[in-house]
Design an enzyme around this catalytic site. Sequence first.
Site, PDB file in Angstrom:
ATOM      1  N   HIS A 286      67.017 -45.932  50.137  1.00  0.00           N
ATOM      2  CA  HIS A 286      66.385 -46.835  51.136  1.00  0.00           C
ATOM      3  C   HIS A 286      67.302 -47.919  51.483  1.00  0.00           C
ATOM      4  CE1 HIS A 286      64.901 -49.521  48.076  1.00  0.00           C
ATOM      5  NE2 HIS A 286      64.828 -48.699  47.182  1.00  0.00           N
TER       6      HIS A 286
ATOM      7  N   GLU B 190      60.522 -47.793  51.750  1.00  0.00           N
ATOM      8  CA  GLU B 190      60.391 -47.256  50.308  1.00  0.00           C
ATOM      9  C   GLU B 190      59.563 -48.153  49.608  1.00  0.00           C
ATOM     10  OE1 GLU B 190      61.560 -48.193  47.262  1.00  0.00           O
ATOM     11  OE2 GLU B 190      61.297 -46.393  46.216  1.00  0.00           O
TER      12      GLU B 190
END
Lengths: 348, 352, 329
Positions: free
Chosen positions: A65, A203
Amino acid sequence: MRLERLTLLEELLNARGVSGDEGEIRKLIGELCAKRGARTITDALGNIIAYKEKPGAKRVMLDAHMDEVGFLITGADANGTLKYQPVGGIDPRVVISKRVEIGKDRVPGVIGVKPIHISTKDDMENALKHKDLRIDIGAKDAAEAERFCPAGSYASFVSPPTRFGEERIVSRALDDRVGCLALLAALESDLPVDLICAFTAQEEVGLRGALVAAKRIRPDIGIALEGTTCNDLGDVSSEKQVVALGKGVAISFMDNSSIAHPKLRAALTDCAEVNGIAHQIKRGVAGGNDAGAIQRAYSGCPTATLSVPCRYIHSANSVANLSDIESQSELVIAFLRDFAQYEGRIFE
Amino acid sequence: MDILALLKDWTGSFGPSGNEGEAARAIADAFAAYCRIETDALQNVIATMGEGNPRVMITAHTDEIAMISTVVEDDGAIRFARVNGIDPRTLPGARVWVHAEADGVREPLLGVVGALPPHLLQADKQGKNYPMDEMYIDVGLSAEAARDKVAPGTLITLDGEPLQLKNNRIACKTLDDRAGIVVMLRAAEILSERKFKGQVSFVAASQEEMSGGGAETAAYKVNPDCALAIDMTLGKGHAQDSDDTFPLDTVVAAIGPYIHRKLNQYLLDTAQEEHVSIQKEYASRSTSTNADDIQISREGIPVALLSVPTLYMHTPVEVAALDTLEEAARLVAAFVAGLSRKEEGWLCDWND
Amino acid sequence: MMLDTLRTVLAVPGVSGSEQIIAETLAELVRPYVDDIRTDALGNLICVKKGAADGKRVMVCAHMDQIGYVVTDIDKDGFLYVHNVGGFGPQAFLGKVVTFANGTQGVVYAKSVKDGAKLGMGDVYIDIGASSKQEAEEKISIGDTANVAFQMVVHGDRVSAPTMDDRAACAVVIELLKALQPPHHTVIAVFSAQEEVGTRGAQTAAAAENPDIGIAVDVTATGDTPGAEPRMAVKLGAGPAVKIMDRHSISTPSVRDGLIAAAKAAGVPYQREVLTFGGTDAGAIQRTLGGIPAGTLSIPCRYVHTPVETVSLRDMEQSATLLAEYLKA
């Protein structure tokens, strides 16, 4: 760690990207992927997905992420200080007296707190909450504050990446720029799989980017490359440490978002053994990551998570070991390079 | 369109989360004047106007908060639990409707919520609100008759005839979110009187107060290019006057990671062009509305959230301003009509 | 028959994420009665029994995973530190015997806590009789799972054992598949994985199969024991329970009403169930793709998530009868 890898890591760390405001890091990653010959697309959530296609081969989704924890400015008080909501899980105790920068212009600010001289016993004992804290950019009043940092701006910690000690690096956002580094390394190699590297958004606020990316990609296998909490300093008993710095990349069996596919986990472990790559088991089930979203996207796929131990994760000054970072990249590349050896037992 | 009459009718329509059938049918009938109608297996109503691209989905939720019966005591008192969202403080001494069923026909029974009277409470319980499991509903029947009519799992809704207040405000139950559906119908009426390119699906979504499953699955089916969720937000008033509350005469747009920045900017720009008063609220994570569920439907759907400020949310006396509903409808119609002027791919282009 | 099937499936290990052994057992038991068997990436066992061409596709879902412990660390003296897999607290199985998949047995205990302090999962450990880390590692690895040791008490119609949740439902589905003459509707019998950690298996199974209807078969609590909280109308031995709602989903009215109609048509008693906590695979199925009508048929069970979960064999048999009737029309 080779100098160009360290330079690349620092470049990734110097780009900002709080969840929902990943523009800077996304642009950088786009350029870096193009240099590695990968075609990229961006989607509705701001994910950037890089393709190194091999039609007919097993489709592997590597995930890291781009976003980091930070702050969303929600307004200003009459005294010129800024109110905020935390973006992602930040313990209010770690923001006290930290430096931040806000918006495109990187307006500097500090998170101040009542000094000890006038604090009561109660103040000293009981932690403040985010709603009680303010960011001070030196503005005189609300109007001035809002002119420089309007509500809706994002702020991130200020923490220049710095080498120190033996093989250590301190910085914000090691979680998960280390994973992004591993994905870029994979894109440099020619691997016998249909490789898709998803640099995901959001995320830290609920695995949002990975979920939609996995639904688009529909991988045969997914591996999340992450940073994970590490509690190995301060006379901590073994069962509370989770992982240790310098002991290699951590392989998870379970966390609060997913249970690793047993055969994929075993294959990754064997690959590390065979190739002499330093590795350890993540000895705990705390934390969640994109693997959970990938595992259950539509009809799902086997997933596993490889993590770099990060002390003081989700704070301004997180610490990792450079050789652990290298081990993470090495393992994922070795595994994909030798994928034919492991494929059978994973999918039987 | 008589917004007031519509509100009175729809807020009284039976449609608790997961059992929206009756309310969904009333809503479908109204939209049929302007749209092609589809109702799906989860009781979403999908009402579509227009054809081709771009495709936009506008959604408000049909379901109301409710309670459900658990056991009937030997003296005929009916114990209950919440299905969702019910504020127990609104219950003592309240009138409710217990929706008994006989052969598939709904037979609402009037009931009153009772609890131990204050004079008989122990000292430490005086001054504390009654927990839900210490309350019961009195439908005025013997235990035998009550057990016969009120099977476990009987739905119970709040009673609240709409009341017109000063300044064109209305107080009634379930403004959250039937007022949002009224906004959609009025927007459909406005759009039916002008030409616009593309297709709009108005979705009266089920189960928002429960799981958001209605909107997520409807978005999967409709597969729009972008979406706008309409819900209620906190109004500014007595004992609710902070940063996250808003005056009743404005609409509110949300900002945060789950909301698509460009789509939201388009919403704000449209409000400015249409002279609709709009303010902003911030959510660094979940918006607690169907916008959350739509964002991650399919391969990600750009979504924005438009809210109408409401006082006393989740009570039988929710208060909102009728004029604001009209303003919201104007904005929604303009939002839909202007989308075709946007260049293709504008929502996945992140070059800031 | 039901008791034998129940005993067989109860005794096999399968904590969430480690369902391989119970999956193999179930596959062998149902193989003669279904047309197709496969497993998926999450470990679900998906069995299809074909119906008429104009029938619907009905997913009947019972979860095969059980709650248990996962080993998170092994200390230098050979004690195993653990975390719960599935919903239960630190007190739940203290002083109980647990078994690992390879047959190793252990006992569960916890560190003493100071007066007034609360026991946490980090204080719980398993003793497998090892004296050192090395000795323990000969038998157990970090990541291994353990479940409460199987034991069963039969009092006539009532049976008590660990893991009625949800092996009782697995037994019902097995007996259902045996009894089904070619059904009108195609039956997709899913023995789902990882339900106890968030109905995970059902998500991928439902997305892959995209059935027309989903029915979860799970246990539910009862209100007929001393001081039972919360108050519930469901009683042991009063027949299968048609779920109206639980904390995670509301049964789609058409499925709920269809199950009630099937009970009446088959002449079996039924109960109406409201559960104010918990969830089942039905919630996951309902929210799949474009939405799937789904509900739950519940087997009344006392003492859920304890070593003495108690069901009625007759309730189980009637559940199978009800489902067979549902799949006819």
